[in-house]
Design a protein around this motif. Sequence first.
Motif, PDB file in Angstrom:
ATOM      1  N   SER A 140      21.495 119.135   9.761  1.00 30.29           N
ATOM      2  CA  SER A 140      22.684 119.824   9.364  1.00 30.29           C
ATOM      3  C   SER A 140      23.775 119.274  10.317  1.00 30.29           C
ATOM      4  O   SER A 140      23.581 118.673  11.329  1.00 30.29           O
ATOM      5  N   TYR A 141      24.701 119.382   9.810  1.00 35.92           N
ATOM      6  CA  TYR A 141      26.320 118.757  10.473  1.00 35.92           C
ATOM      7  C   TYR A 141      27.455 119.656  10.054  1.00 35.92           C
ATOM      8  O   TYR A 141      27.552 120.207   8.925  1.00 35.92           O
ATOM      9  N   LYS A 142      28.212 119.922  11.087  1.00 35.06           N
ATOM     10  CA  LYS A 142      29.427 120.595  10.951  1.00 35.06           C
ATOM     11  C   LYS A 142      30.613 119.603  11.116  1.00 35.06           C
ATOM     12  O   LYS A 142      30.732 118.959  11.857  1.00 35.06           O
ATOM     13  N   ASP A 143      31.611 120.290  10.142  1.00 29.79           N
ATOM     14  CA  ASP A 143      32.932 119.507   9.967  1.00 29.79           C
ATOM     15  C   ASP A 143      33.929 120.090   9.593  1.00 29.79           C
ATOM     16  O   ASP A 143      33.465 120.937   8.644  1.00 29.79           O
ATOM     17  N   PRO A 144      35.277 119.846   9.612  1.00 30.63           N
ATOM     18  CA  PRO A 144      36.273 120.529   9.021  1.00 30.63           C
ATOM     19  C   PRO A 144      36.332 120.332   7.484  1.00 30.63           C
ATOM     20  O   PRO A 144      36.877 121.080   6.847  1.00 30.63           O
ATOM     21  N   ILE A 145      36.050 118.943   7.097  1.00 30.49           N
ATOM     22  CA  ILE A 145      35.835 118.914   5.718  1.00 30.49           C
ATOM     23  C   ILE A 145      34.493 118.877   5.261  1.00 30.49           C
ATOM     24  O   ILE A 145      33.436 118.097   5.416  1.00 30.49           O
ATOM     25  N   PRO A 146      34.161 119.826   4.269  1.00 30.94           N
ATOM     26  CA  PRO A 146      32.922 119.819   3.867  1.00 30.94           C
ATOM     27  C   PRO A 146      32.036 118.678   3.069  1.00 30.94           C
ATOM     28  O   PRO A 146      31.059 118.333   3.243  1.00 30.94           O
ATOM     29  N   GLN A 147      33.098 117.909   2.408  1.00 30.92           N
ATOM     30  CA  GLN A 147      32.725 116.814   1.754  1.00 30.92           C
ATOM     31  C   GLN A 147      32.201 115.825   2.571  1.00 30.92           C
ATOM     32  O   GLN A 147      31.148 114.888   2.516  1.00 30.92           O
ATOM     33  N   ARG A 148      32.746 115.495   3.683  1.00 23.02           N
ATOM     34  CA  ARG A 148      32.720 114.530   4.815  1.00 23.02           C
ATOM     35  C   ARG A 148      31.195 114.839   5.387  1.00 23.02           C
ATOM     36  O   ARG A 148      30.430 114.027   5.511  1.00 23.02           O
ATOM     37  N   ALA A 149      31.049 116.130   5.625  1.00 23.99           N
ATOM     38  CA  ALA A 149      29.553 116.735   6.375  1.00 23.99           C
ATOM     39  C   ALA A 149      28.329 115.923   5.417  1.00 23.99           C
ATOM     40  O   ALA A 149      27.433 115.533   5.600  1.00 23.99           O
ATOM     41  N   VAL A 150      28.723 116.290   3.717  1.00 21.68           N
ATOM     42  CA  VAL A 150      27.611 115.948   2.809  1.00 21.68           C
ATOM     43  C   VAL A 150      27.592 114.550   2.851  1.00 21.68           C
ATOM     44  O   VAL A 150      26.458 113.986   2.971  1.00 21.68           O
ATOM     45  N   ASP A 151      28.604 113.690   2.933  1.00 24.40           N
ATOM     46  CA  ASP A 151      28.557 112.351   2.809  1.00 24.40           C
ATOM     47  C   ASP A 151      27.795 111.691   4.015  1.00 24.40           C
ATOM     48  O   ASP A 151      26.903 110.790   4.192  1.00 24.40           O
ATOM     49  N   ILE A 152      28.272 112.320   5.132  1.00 32.99           N
ATOM     50  CA  ILE A 152      27.244 111.824   6.557  1.00 32.99           C
ATOM     51  C   ILE A 152      25.820 111.849   6.586  1.00 32.99           C
ATOM     52  O   ILE A 152      25.021 111.159   6.713  1.00 32.99           O
ATOM     53  N   LEU A 153      25.197 113.024   6.049  1.00 31.53           N
ATOM     54  CA  LEU A 153      24.042 113.533   6.034  1.00 31.53           C
ATOM     55  C   LEU A 153      23.369 112.670   4.854  1.00 31.53           C
ATOM     56  O   LEU A 153      22.462 112.046   5.068  1.00 31.53           O
ATOM     57  N   ASN A 154      23.999 112.616   3.756  1.00 27.48           N
ATOM     58  CA  ASN A 154      23.428 111.842   2.580  1.00 27.48           C
ATOM     59  C   ASN A 154      23.254 110.402   3.150  1.00 27.48           C
ATOM     60  O   ASN A 154      22.342 109.837   2.913  1.00 27.48           O
ATOM     61  N   GLN A 155      24.261 109.792   3.770  1.00 29.22           N
ATOM     62  CA  GLN A 155      24.077 108.400   4.153  1.00 29.22           C
ATOM     63  C   GLN A 155      23.238 108.233   5.383  1.00 29.22           C
ATOM     64  O   GLN A 155      22.449 106.972   5.284  1.00 29.22           O
ATOM     65  N   LEU A 156      23.049 109.115   6.189  1.00 28.99           N
ATOM     66  CA  LEU A 156      22.174 109.030   7.241  1.00 28.99           C
ATOM     67  C   LEU A 156      20.774 108.828   6.670  1.00 28.99           C
ATOM     68  O   LEU A 156      20.042 108.398   7.350  1.00 28.99           O
ATOM     69  N   ILE A 157      20.484 109.891   5.942  1.00 30.59           N
ATOM     70  CA  ILE A 157      19.122 109.894   5.262  1.00 30.59           C
ATOM     71  C   ILE A 157      18.940 108.415   4.537  1.00 30.59           C
ATOM     72  O   ILE A 157      17.698 107.830   4.781  1.00 30.59           O
ATOM     73  N   ILE A 158      19.676 107.918   3.733  1.00 31.96           N
ATOM     74  CA  ILE A 158      19.629 106.621   3.073  1.00 31.96           C
ATOM     75  C   ILE A 158      19.460 105.335   4.238  1.00 31.96           C
ATOM     76  O   ILE A 158      18.619 104.699   4.183  1.00 31.96           O
ATOM     77  N   THR A 159      20.400 105.480   5.244  1.00 22.35           N
ATOM     78  CA  THR A 159      20.333 104.530   6.116  1.00 22.35           C
ATOM     79  C   THR A 159      18.911 104.584   6.788  1.00 22.35           C
ATOM     80  O   THR A 159      18.449 103.549   7.391  1.00 22.35           O
ATOM     81  N   TYR A 160      18.561 105.807   7.271  1.00 19.95           N
ATOM     82  CA  TYR A 160      17.150 106.044   7.756  1.00 19.95           C
ATOM     83  C   TYR A 160      16.187 105.368   7.015  1.00 19.95           C
ATOM     84  O   TYR A 160      15.106 104.525   7.606  1.00 19.95           O
ATOM     85  N   ASP A 161      16.075 105.524   5.685  1.00 22.00           N
ATOM     86  CA  ASP A 161      14.941 105.135   4.690  1.00 22.00           C
ATOM     87  C   ASP A 161      15.197 103.290   4.836  1.00 22.00           C
ATOM     88  O   ASP A 161      14.186 102.488   4.823  1.00 22.00           O
ATOM     89  N   GLN A 162      16.373 102.806   4.920  1.00 20.24           N
ATOM     90  CA  GLN A 162      16.527 101.551   4.713  1.00 20.24           C
ATOM     91  C   GLN A 162      16.131 100.608   6.085  1.00 20.24           C
ATOM     92  O   GLN A 162      15.321  99.674   5.988  1.00 20.24           O
ATOM     93  N   VAL A 163      16.386 101.233   7.088  1.00 25.27           N
ATOM     94  CA  VAL A 163      15.823 100.932   8.561  1.00 25.27           C
ATOM     95  C   VAL A 163      14.276 100.862   8.257  1.00 25.27           C
ATOM     96  O   VAL A 163      13.772  99.962   9.029  1.00 25.27           O
ATOM     97  N   SER A 164      13.733 101.748   8.232  1.00 22.16           N
ATOM     98  CA  SER A 164      12.393 102.012   8.254  1.00 22.16           C
ATOM     99  C   SER A 164      11.836 101.222   7.256  1.00 22.16           C
ATOM    100  O   SER A 164      10.728 100.515   7.768  1.00 22.16           O
ATOM    101  N   ILE A 165      12.184 100.939   5.913  1.00 25.44           N
ATOM    102  CA  ILE A 165      11.437  99.824   5.093  1.00 25.44           C
ATOM    103  C   ILE A 165      11.896  98.436   5.824  1.00 25.44           C
ATOM    104  O   ILE A 165      10.967  97.721   5.607  1.00 25.44           O
ATOM    105  N   SER A 166      12.932  98.286   6.404  1.00 25.76           N
ATOM    106  CA  SER A 166      13.268  96.954   6.854  1.00 25.76           C
ATOM    107  C   SER A 166      12.166  96.674   8.001  1.00 25.76           C
ATOM    108  O   SER A 166      11.561  95.485   8.075  1.00 25.76           O
TER     109      SER A 166
END
Length: 777
Positions: A223-249
């Motif tokens: 979960s992530y809190k932010d004044p802009i809901p879309q930015r909070a969504v973007d941060i979480l989705n990109q965090l999951i993607i980046t985590y997968d990329q680092v793991s596979i790398s």
Amino acid sequence: MTEEKETNMGQQLVAKYLPYWPLLVLFMLLAFAAAYTYLHFATPIYEASATIIIKDERRGAGSEDSKILESLDLIASKKTIENEIEVLQSRALMEKVVKVLRLYASYSKEGKVKAGDAYILSPLVIEALNPDSIIGVEKVEFSYDKASQTVLLNNKDKYPVNQFVSTAYGTLKFLPNKYHFAAFNQGEKKFFFSLDEPQNVAAGLTRGLKISPNKQSAIVELSYKDPIPQRAVDILNQLIITYDQVSISEKNSLARNTLAFVNEQLRGVTIELDSIEKRIQQYKSGSGAVDIGTQGGFYLKSVSENDQKLGDINMQLSMLNQVEKFVGERQSGEMLAPSTLGVSDPSLSNLITQLQTTQLEYDKLKKTVGENNPKLKALESQMATLRPSIVDNIKNQKQSLVASRQSLSSTNSGYNAMLSSVPKKEKQLLEISREHMTKANQYQTLLQKQQEIEMSLASVISNSRVVDKALAGKVPVSPKKSMIYLMAIIAAIGAFAGIIILKDTITGKIKFRNEIEKMTSIPIIGEIAYEKTQNPLVIEKGTRSFVAEEFRKLRVSLSFLGIDSSHKKILLTSSISGEGKSFIAANLAVSLSLTGKKVILVDLDLNQPTLSKILNVHYEYGATEFLTGEKDAYEVVNKLSTHDNLYFISAGNLPENPTELLAGGKVEQLIEYLESNYDMVVIDTSPSALVTDAFILSKLCDATLYVIRHNYTPKMLIKRIDENNQINPIKNPAIIFNGLKTRGVFKKGGYGYGYNYVYGNKEYGYGSKNRKQKKSA
């Protein structure tokens, strides 16, 4: 008893605070206005959440299809949810998210009161060519001209969009914002952008990230809190993607490292195998065709199996040497751990995985924190513990493998003895064939491992799987209206109570009856309310006022002190002047005279007498003249014409030595004369804290009334009453609480400081203009 105490405490609280209810209402209104203003201008915070499954060796996670893929992933290291959560929360991972989403640039829009976040409203976003070289800058004004596809900075520098340009703030590219829609009317609002270093932005974002594991499963909620809901969504989705990329790398790096090692071994074995095949061909062509007999065939088969085992052992020893070299020399840099392929001990693989994970986390953390950071030191300590464990494990395995190799070598010695019975040419061919089969077996083994690793490299899958993508709620989670208004109420009540407590405490004066009861053991037998009047004599024949009733109650309470026809002498004193002892003495004497008793009032305050002024009389001779021997007792007694049954002895002309005059012995004669000729004797004397007159006279009287005035008498003097009473005791003492005033904003009503004032209107129905006056005794 407990219930009674609680009731009394409740009454005291009501009496203390309720009179000021308009002030509480005012504070409430101000607090609610402040809360409303805060909620109106406060930035609402929204929360986005996502759910993923992390593969944990201790918990089942994944479908049958994923398990089939995992069986091909031979390079996969063991993972635990706790370790992966630390990776998800690491600054290094968040920094990658910042760079991908270009969050090192923030945008704001000019508002009426304060600037607003323009993450969605901004027409442009900024991409830095080299984010790591960004120098922080605040509030750069920009405007976008869609027609010419240009951006204007600070109303002077114009740059094209969609290409990198050199600016005063670095090499930047201005791109259209995918969230911005042209139909939105921006009006005349100004836009600004700010730049900050990615590591600083990542540190701030990490603090807002919350990761909660499920104790019963491998599910993890982000979960992530932010004044802009879309930015909070973007941060979480990109965090999951980046985590997968680092793991596979990381998996790919390990697989490539292992494959490189196997390929190197294959090249060496291939060269040796080619050389041996050439030797066999040369031997057969030079010596003629030679066939291997039955005995030679048995020897060759036995030795071949033995040599294959020796080859496996040697390969394992080679692997262990590589791992030992890695553990001994590894300090920093990219983590490429050697493979433990072929090593049968699973504990070594786990130890290597732990060291690799710890080293990766250490390298990431070292880029963002100082050398003395506690977490960095903890990782160093963990690695220092793992390395000796790995070395000891390798040492034990090598000892076991060497012992196995020696055993196999001894077995080979027995097989070599068979060669003595084989013909010479066949013997030579057997030796060459033996070497060929050994290398061929090694080649086949390495080739198989190569294929397995290539399959693993092609089938590498992520350690996690998304259950729910990030989604932001439509209702803000902060600020919470109910909580803000509750805090406003608490603040209002706290300020209200604090002001009243401060007001009551800062003066250091007696305000409440219970304060007197806590400071002295002397009982309180009466309370006299304050009444603003021109006539100090508040009790007269037929008077039905509230104060008159209080004096009647005091008159009745005298029996509590044992005052009767045989104990008739009453002394009144106080701590300091101005507390109303003379006022009490005069009105008490009048009240007693109204009962038909013959009462005499004596003014023995030879320092500052006031009774003559209160009674509005003046007599030339008084107590001083009797004490000096100038007059007899009957000569200084005066009948008051305004009151039946009331007589008065004034102070007379003030002497220079009043205390010595009272201690001379004549005062005893005066009191004996009065006791024998009057029904009640009321004596007024000087304050006890100033002179000792009261202590001299108290011994000659039957009761001593000690007057304390509300909001006038200092508390420290009340605390000393019991102490002074032990040294100079006053006879049969009792306290009268005088001058009680109503509390609160409106100085009317019945909430006061004592007991009587808690019950309602001061008048008790008496003194009404429409009520016929009644006579009282």
